[in-house]
Design a protein around this motif. Structure first.
Motif, PDB file in Angstrom:
ATOM      1  N   VAL A  24       0.711  -1.187  -0.059  1.00 26.71           N
ATOM      2  CA  VAL A  24       0.106   0.139   0.122  1.00 26.71           C
ATOM      3  C   VAL A  24       0.861   1.409   0.042  1.00 26.71           C
ATOM      4  O   VAL A  24       0.533   2.393  -0.443  1.00 26.71           O
ATOM      5  CB  VAL A  24      -1.015  -0.111   1.255  1.00 26.71           C
ATOM      6  CG1 VAL A  24      -1.597   1.381   1.389  1.00 26.71           C
ATOM      7  CG2 VAL A  24      -2.194  -1.014   0.976  1.00 26.71           C
ATOM      8  N   ASP A 113      -0.368  -5.130  -7.735  1.00 26.74           N
ATOM      9  CA  ASP A 113      -1.329  -4.584  -6.497  1.00 26.74           C
ATOM     10  C   ASP A 113      -2.826  -5.159  -6.749  1.00 26.74           C
ATOM     11  O   ASP A 113      -3.496  -5.445  -5.665  1.00 26.74           O
ATOM     12  CB  ASP A 113      -1.392  -3.056  -6.469  1.00 26.74           C
ATOM     13  CG  ASP A 113      -1.838  -2.512  -5.251  1.00 26.74           C
ATOM     14  OD1 ASP A 113      -2.309  -3.117  -4.350  1.00 26.74           O
ATOM     15  OD2 ASP A 113      -2.014  -1.264  -4.920  1.00 26.74           O
ATOM     16  N   GLY A 144      -3.842  -0.986   6.169  1.00 23.99           N
ATOM     17  CA  GLY A 144      -3.610  -0.082   4.807  1.00 23.99           C
ATOM     18  C   GLY A 144      -3.063   1.449   5.014  1.00 23.99           C
ATOM     19  O   GLY A 144      -2.341   1.994   4.352  1.00 23.99           O
TER      20      GLY A 144
END
Length: 424
Positions: A24, A113, A144
């Motif tokens: 992230v 991702d 995150g």
């Protein structure tokens, strides 16, 4: 191995969340060096927007295919491959000699991702009981947010001290190592502990629904579109902005240093860290995810609209508050997947989660590029003018998110339980 009662599930949980934490951070870390890339490679604001957009375009475009494949073949290998692609893309980014290689690198990072969140949700669904899932989803959302936090002051300080290439090189190497470790934790060790009976069950593949039939049904379901629009408004506006234009905004409009702008973004991340568990807690108290989520969308819509009210340059104390509230809304977006988990059968959670997640990252694709074009159009005017017109974009996007919240179909059944209908 009885996964949902085995203590090993906490090893899985910790390792998967650590990978997510690092990955992230690389969604928004490039936003710290937007101005440096413009100078070093002599590129425009529109190109910076494209660099961010192409990453999120790959992410958004692969969400549904990965959801279908993960539902069918399991999430483990997809999570591992996604982590490795992130690492390789970040490595290439760190040594890129021109903007074309930068684009290729961000494309790889986006593709990697794309395999992370959907498979993280599936892995938690497999290893943890239903009554544990929503709370752990909130923890994953917090993780995150901490990843985004890493990409503010710590990463900014690292870049200031050593230049922008070494931090991205080191992070790329770390992600490749994490991918290798995940192989042992998710595949090798559980296989070694699996009984012959369990292995036989794995080989017994059931008849699966045709993917086109499944997609046609989901695309015609009001509940799926509600989650898509909710994520479009809550996630893409936040991620797209802080991943590209938030640091330059602080530097150009408020004459802040790079570190100062990063600290401003950190306020938003604090809001996101609080928003993830707070959203789950409030919805539990109200026995209604819909009411909570609609309120969240009202907050973020009003916050973005305030930038327009103050002509792109609100008073500093209000600016801090607005970043906090927008971040809070992003953290609370974990409610999207609480709706998905409770609305759809387990065999469809992956593909519907991918569909909902697509909404958030289509928004994240569009916002940086559109924002960059607005800034280029007003090049030469005072900085606040370009940003003022640019803020119209997240206002419109968050209005779409509010509509998504209204569309959520919720049926209250008793004080302790909320069920969702998936009728059209």
């Amino acid at each position: 191995m009885n996964k949902q009662n085995n203590k090993y599930r906490w090893v899985v949980f910790a390792s998967v969340l650590f990978a997510y934490f690092i990955i992230v951070s690389q969604r928004t870390a490039p936003g710290l060096i937007s101005d440096q890339l413009m100078k070093e490679f002599n590129i425009t604001a529109s190109m910076i927007g494209l660099l961010t957009s192409i990453q999120f375009l790959a992410y958004a475009g692969l969400q549904i295919p990965i959801g279908i494949l993960s539902d069918r073949f399991g999430p483990n290998y997809f999570l591992i491959i996604g982590t490795l692609l992130n690492g390789i893309g970040t490595l290439i980014y760190s040594i890129a000699p021109n903007e074309f290689i930068l684009l290729i690198a961000r494309l790889l990072v986006g593709a990697g991702d794309a395999a992370i969140w959907v498979n993280l949700v599936l892995i938690l669904s497999i290893w943890f009981k239903v009554n544990e899932f929503v709370g752990l989803l909130g923890v994953a959302g917090m993780t995150g947010s901490f990843g985004f936090l890493l990409a503010t002051v710590p990463f900014s300080k690292w870049i200031s001290d050593f230049g922008w290439r070494p931090p991205f090189l080191t992070t790329g190497i770390l992600l490749c190592l994490i991918g290798i470790i995940l192989y042992f934790i998710l595949v090798k060790i559980p296989q070694g502990n699996a009984s012959t009976t369990s292995k036989a069950k794995v080989k017994a593949v059931k008849q699966r629904e045709n993917p086109l039939v499944l997609l046609r049904r989901i695309f015609s379901t009001r509940q799926a579109w509600a989650t898509f629009f909710c994520h479009f408004g809550a996630v893409g506006t936040y991620v797209g902005f802080i991943g590209s234009w938030a640091v330059p905004y602080g530097m150009h409009v408020f004459d802040m240093s790079r570190s100062g702008s990063s600290q401003l973004i950190m306020i938003g991340l604090v809001g996101a860290i609080i928003g993830a568990p707070a959203g789950s807690w409030i919805s539990g108290k109200l026995h209604s995810i819909k009411k909570t989520y609609v309120a969240v969308h009202i907050i973020i819509f009003t916050s973005w609209a305030a930038f327009l009210l103050f002509s792109g340059k609100p008073p500093f104390f209000l600016l801090v508050t607005l970043f906090f509230l927008i971040g809070f809304g992003n953290g609370a977006s974990a409610l999207t997947f609480a709706v998905v988990r409770q609305s759809f059968p387990m065999k469809e959670v992956g593909v519907v989660s991918g569909f909902a997640n697509t909404g958030g990252f289509i928004s994240a694709v569009l916002l940086p590029s559109l924002f960059g074009k607005v800034l280029d159009h007003f090049h030469g005017a005072p900085s606040s003018v370009g940003y003022y017109y640019g803020f119209i974009i997240p206002v419109v996007f968050t209005l779409i998110g509010f509509i998504g919240g209204i569309l959520i179909k919720e049926q209250r059944q008793g004080a302790s339980q909320t069920e969702f209908s998936i009728s059209n």
